[in-house]
Scaffold this motif. Structure first.
Motif, PDB file in Angstrom:
ATOM      1  N   VAL A 173       0.759  -0.525   0.445  1.00 45.55           N
ATOM      2  CA  VAL A 173       0.429  -0.306   0.017  1.00 45.55           C
ATOM      3  C   VAL A 173       0.674   1.375  -0.203  1.00 45.55           C
ATOM      4  O   VAL A 173       0.112   2.545  -1.227  1.00 45.55           O
ATOM      5  N   TYR A 174       2.115   1.431   0.662  1.00 44.00           N
ATOM      6  CA  TYR A 174       2.714   2.039   0.518  1.00 44.00           C
ATOM      7  C   TYR A 174       3.019   3.153  -0.622  1.00 44.00           C
ATOM      8  O   TYR A 174       3.324   3.548  -1.213  1.00 44.00           O
ATOM      9  N   ALA A 175       3.549   1.510  -1.040  1.00 42.52           N
ATOM     10  CA  ALA A 175       4.761   2.075  -2.747  1.00 42.52           C
ATOM     11  C   ALA A 175       4.102   2.584  -3.358  1.00 42.52           C
ATOM     12  O   ALA A 175       4.037   3.468  -4.514  1.00 42.52           O
ATOM     13  N   SER A 176       2.553   1.618  -3.352  1.00 38.87           N
ATOM     14  CA  SER A 176       1.442   2.154  -4.522  1.00 38.87           C
ATOM     15  C   SER A 176       0.719   3.606  -4.509  1.00 38.87           C
ATOM     16  O   SER A 176       0.352   4.868  -5.051  1.00 38.87           O
ATOM     17  N   ILE A 177       0.956   4.131  -2.736  1.00 38.52           N
ATOM     18  CA  ILE A 177       0.174   5.446  -2.593  1.00 38.52           C
ATOM     19  C   ILE A 177       1.651   6.861  -2.875  1.00 38.52           C
ATOM     20  O   ILE A 177       1.390   7.647  -2.450  1.00 38.52           O
ATOM     21  N   PHE A 178       3.218   6.333  -2.379  1.00 44.06           N
ATOM     22  CA  PHE A 178       3.868   7.475  -2.789  1.00 44.06           C
ATOM     23  C   PHE A 178       4.888   7.395  -4.134  1.00 44.06           C
ATOM     24  O   PHE A 178       5.728   8.264  -3.959  1.00 44.06           O
ATOM     25  N   CYS A 179       4.434   6.031  -5.016  1.00 43.33           N
ATOM     26  CA  CYS A 179       4.935   6.538  -5.839  1.00 43.33           C
ATOM     27  C   CYS A 179       4.830   7.425  -7.140  1.00 43.33           C
ATOM     28  O   CYS A 179       3.327   8.108  -7.212  1.00 43.33           O
ATOM     29  N   ASN A 180       4.775   7.945  -8.379  1.00 43.13           N
ATOM     30  CA  ASN A 180       4.819   8.736  -8.917  1.00 43.13           C
ATOM     31  C   ASN A 180       3.185   7.933  -9.924  1.00 43.13           C
ATOM     32  O   ASN A 180       3.046   7.486 -10.111  1.00 43.13           O
ATOM     33  N   PRO A 181       2.287   9.402 -10.305  1.00 49.46           N
ATOM     34  CA  PRO A 181       1.298   9.456 -10.477  1.00 49.46           C
ATOM     35  C   PRO A 181       1.095   8.117 -11.498  1.00 49.46           C
ATOM     36  O   PRO A 181       0.115   7.508 -12.559  1.00 49.46           O
ATOM     37  N   GLU A 182       2.421   8.204 -12.928  1.00 50.29           N
ATOM     38  CA  GLU A 182       2.508   7.794 -13.845  1.00 50.29           C
ATOM     39  C   GLU A 182       2.457   6.328 -13.868  1.00 50.29           C
ATOM     40  O   GLU A 182       2.206   5.166 -14.630  1.00 50.29           O
ATOM     41  N   ILE A 183       3.341   5.897 -12.768  1.00 50.08           N
ATOM     42  CA  ILE A 183       3.586   5.029 -11.930  1.00 50.08           C
ATOM     43  C   ILE A 183       2.147   3.813 -11.214  1.00 50.08           C
ATOM     44  O   ILE A 183       1.647   3.195 -11.933  1.00 50.08           O
ATOM     45  N   GLN A 184       1.373   5.337 -10.657  1.00 47.75           N
ATOM     46  CA  GLN A 184      -0.424   4.647 -10.302  1.00 47.75           C
ATOM     47  C   GLN A 184      -1.131   4.618 -11.487  1.00 47.75           C
ATOM     48  O   GLN A 184      -1.897   3.394 -11.541  1.00 47.75           O
ATOM     49  N   TYR A 215      -2.660  -5.515  -2.955  1.00 48.83           N
ATOM     50  CA  TYR A 215      -3.699  -6.488  -2.025  1.00 48.83           C
ATOM     51  C   TYR A 215      -2.922  -6.542  -0.447  1.00 48.83           C
ATOM     52  O   TYR A 215      -1.650  -6.827  -0.915  1.00 48.83           O
ATOM     53  N   ASN A 216      -3.839  -6.178   0.764  1.00 44.41           N
ATOM     54  CA  ASN A 216      -2.996  -5.771   1.975  1.00 44.41           C
ATOM     55  C   ASN A 216      -3.641  -7.017   2.119  1.00 44.41           C
ATOM     56  O   ASN A 216      -4.704  -7.128   2.653  1.00 44.41           O
ATOM     57  N   HIS A 217      -3.152  -8.373   2.711  1.00 45.32           N
ATOM     58  CA  HIS A 217      -3.760  -9.374   3.885  1.00 45.32           C
ATOM     59  C   HIS A 217      -3.025  -9.902   5.242  1.00 45.32           C
ATOM     60  O   HIS A 217      -1.570 -10.138   5.510  1.00 45.32           O
ATOM     61  N   ASP A 218      -4.238  -8.853   5.925  1.00 43.07           N
ATOM     62  CA  ASP A 218      -4.051  -8.382   7.372  1.00 43.07           C
ATOM     63  C   ASP A 218      -2.355  -7.861   7.641  1.00 43.07           C
ATOM     64  O   ASP A 218      -1.629  -7.938   8.828  1.00 43.07           O
ATOM     65  N   GLY A 219      -2.263  -6.860   6.813  1.00 43.92           N
ATOM     66  CA  GLY A 219      -1.223  -6.067   7.415  1.00 43.92           C
ATOM     67  C   GLY A 219      -1.550  -4.930   7.826  1.00 43.92           C
ATOM     68  O   GLY A 219      -2.535  -4.281   8.025  1.00 43.92           O
ATOM     69  N   ILE A 276      -7.341  -0.756  -3.408  1.00 45.74           N
ATOM     70  CA  ILE A 276      -6.656  -1.254  -2.270  1.00 45.74           C
ATOM     71  C   ILE A 276      -8.161  -1.996  -2.440  1.00 45.74           C
ATOM     72  O   ILE A 276      -8.844  -1.665  -1.342  1.00 45.74           O
ATOM     73  N   HIS A 277      -7.204  -3.810  -1.781  1.00 52.73           N
ATOM     74  CA  HIS A 277      -7.961  -4.595  -1.305  1.00 52.73           C
ATOM     75  C   HIS A 277      -7.600  -5.519  -0.066  1.00 52.73           C
ATOM     76  O   HIS A 277      -6.651  -5.821  -0.459  1.00 52.73           O
ATOM     77  N   THR A 278      -7.596  -5.387   1.081  1.00 56.72           N
ATOM     78  CA  THR A 278      -7.041  -5.491   2.655  1.00 56.72           C
ATOM     79  C   THR A 278      -8.047  -6.715   3.320  1.00 56.72           C
ATOM     80  O   THR A 278      -9.493  -6.361   3.180  1.00 56.72           O
ATOM     81  N   TYR A 279      -7.559  -7.273   3.964  1.00 57.73           N
ATOM     82  CA  TYR A 279      -8.333  -8.654   4.356  1.00 57.73           C
ATOM     83  C   TYR A 279      -7.439  -8.789   5.675  1.00 57.73           C
ATOM     84  O   TYR A 279      -6.516  -8.980   5.782  1.00 57.73           O
ATOM     85  N   HIS A 322      -7.108   2.226   8.558  1.00 58.44           N
ATOM     86  CA  HIS A 322      -6.967   1.912   7.357  1.00 58.44           C
ATOM     87  C   HIS A 322      -8.706   2.424   6.427  1.00 58.44           C
ATOM     88  O   HIS A 322      -9.199   2.877   7.026  1.00 58.44           O
ATOM     89  N   ALA A 323      -8.217   3.664   5.732  1.00 58.48           N
ATOM     90  CA  ALA A 323      -9.360   4.508   4.555  1.00 58.48           C
ATOM     91  C   ALA A 323      -9.826   3.069   3.972  1.00 58.48           C
ATOM     92  O   ALA A 323     -11.043   4.288   4.135  1.00 58.48           O
ATOM     93  N   GLU A 324      -9.239   2.503   3.522  1.00 56.47           N
ATOM     94  CA  GLU A 324      -9.872   1.352   2.353  1.00 56.47           C
ATOM     95  C   GLU A 324     -10.722   0.312   3.217  1.00 56.47           C
ATOM     96  O   GLU A 324     -10.718   0.300   4.400  1.00 56.47           O
ATOM     97  N   GLU A 325     -12.025  -0.092   2.270  1.00 57.75           N
ATOM     98  CA  GLU A 325     -12.838  -0.770   3.197  1.00 57.75           C
ATOM     99  C   GLU A 325     -12.148  -2.029   3.135  1.00 57.75           C
ATOM    100  O   GLU A 325     -11.318  -2.240   2.019  1.00 57.75           O
ATOM    101  N   TYR A 326     -12.802  -3.197   3.955  1.00 53.03           N
ATOM    102  CA  TYR A 326     -11.932  -4.533   4.141  1.00 53.03           C
ATOM    103  C   TYR A 326     -12.924  -5.404   4.386  1.00 53.03           C
ATOM    104  O   TYR A 326     -14.031  -5.133   5.076  1.00 53.03           O
ATOM    105  N   THR A 327     -12.116  -6.203   3.699  1.00 50.61           N
ATOM    106  CA  THR A 327     -12.978  -7.795   4.123  1.00 50.61           C
ATOM    107  C   THR A 327     -12.849  -8.679   4.957  1.00 50.61           C
ATOM    108  O   THR A 327     -11.080  -8.553   5.238  1.00 50.61           O
TER     109      THR A 327
END
Length: 374
Positions: A178-189, A196-200, A220-223, A236-241
């Motif tokens: 999640v960290y890498a996805s939110i702090f990379c530049n917009p072109e990479i995003q 996928y965040n599994h119990d992190g 972002i998919h969090t479980y 967690h700002a995202e919804e989680y399952t």
């Protein structure tokens, strides 16, 4: 109670092109980064090897059992190598870094799941003392060295590989993804199609309020299992399952306890009281400390563990008789300020736990959201 191994019976004969990538696939690929692939998978991100070949080399090597972190891991690798779905996926770019000076443990691998589609699997916390110290450093340090390294790893992969990316990890690995996805530049995003965040663990409220975080929320998919402890740390700002687990307490962190039906998880509508209890107790404990006190406490505890000269918790447990004396001596020899803080924190932890034990039902965080998937 079907688990991830039953999934291979249900979907193992179908390649991704015949049955699209799903949540269970992501969990399996997140787990692959836990394997000690040194001298098997190249650090060169363009030097690829199939999972089938990796499995053959892995079991032909003299890998020690103590390097396999969880029971079930070896069975998982064999199942991947024998299934049509996974055996021809290719691994590359394996890195494994443990730096005690930086208090950093980082490992990752790239998995080519289809033409021009790559899964970056970030390893979670292993059994090293350094790895666990870095986790607790989250309470006073941001960003962590491993988070910064995870971002650099993604940036390098995006330069070397064409196409889209999926990021994922279990435990701390999910947080790194999640960290890498939110702090990379917009072109990479734009090239990231899922995270996928599994119990992190989540992040501090200041992080989840950033626009870069909000821009990735839909991907972002969090479980988390119903009694999640580690995954409910921070926000967690995202919804989680909520995934149903057949274990209890801390043991639910084990992905092999997560129940699966066909190509999706068995889900629940609410977290357990156990998860709320630990979450609220830890939050209450650290809320009374400033940043410097948290830093002193964590560094003090792990300096005691380091005094044993063991590198892993397994080693500490194996030598518990001699280590117990070393640990008590190390605590006694500490400066008065640090020793007093550690003892005070332990007493406060007991107090917080006692206070929360009798009032456990209302402890759910109202600003968190969850969803169920069918």
């Amino acid at each position: 109670m079907p688990n991830v191994f039953d999934y291979f019976d249900w979907r193992g004969d179908l390649r991704i092109k015949n049955d699209s990538f799903n949540d269970v696939d992501a969990l399996i690929l997140s787990r692959l980064s836990y394997f000690p692939f040194d001298d098997i998978v190249s650090a060169d991100i363009n030097d690829k090897i199939t999972i089938k070949s990796v499995c053959e080399k892995f079991f032909a090597s003299d890998i020690n059992d103590d390097k396999i972190l969880w029971e079930g891991d070896t069975q998982l690798l064999k199942a991947c190598a024998e299934s049509e779905r996974f055996k021809n996926m290719k691994l590359s770019g394996y890195v494994n870094i443990v730096e005690r000076e930086k208090q950093m443990q980082f490992s990752a691998v790239v998995i080519e799941i289809a033409d021009n589609c790559h899964y970056i699997s970030y390893r979670g916390t292993d059994n090293t003392i350094v790895g666990w110290q870095e986790d607790f450093n989250m309470y006073y340090m941001f960003p962590l060295p491993s988070q910064q390294t995870a971002l650099k790893y993604l940036e390098q992969a995006s330069k070397s590989l064409n196409g889209s990316f999926i990021l994922g990890g279990h435990s701390k690995g999910g947080n790194l993804a999640v960290y890498a996805s939110i702090f990379c530049n917009p072109e990479i995003q734009k090239r990231i199609v899922g995270v996928y965040n599994h119990d992190g663990p989540g992040f501090d409220s200041k992080v989840i309020e950033q626009n870069s975080y909000k821009s990735m929320l839909s991907k972002i998919h969090t479980y988390v299992p119903q009694s999640s402890i580690f995954g409910m740390m921070f926000e967690h700002a995202e919804e989680y399952t909520i995934v149903k687990s057949n274990q209890k307490g801390f043991l639910q962190h084990d992905i092999y306890s997560w129940e699966i039906k066909r190509n999706h998880f068995e889900t629940l509508s609410t977290m357990s009281n156990t998860s709320a209890f630990f979450d609220h107790t830890l939050t209450e404990l650290v809320s009374d400390m400033d940043e410097q006190q948290r830093k002193t406490l964590i560094e003090g505890i792990f300096s005691i563990l380091a005094s044993t000269e063991n590198k892993t918790f397994n080693e500490i447990a194996e030598n518990w008789k001699s280590n117990s004396g070393i640990i008590f001596k190390s605590l006694k020899d500490m400066d008065n300020k640090t020793r007093s803080l550690i003892i005070s924190a332990l007493l406060n932890l007991i107090k917080c736990a006692k206070n929360n034990f009798s009032d456990i039902n209302p402890l759910r965080k109202e600003n968190r959201k969850h969803k169920t998937k069918q």
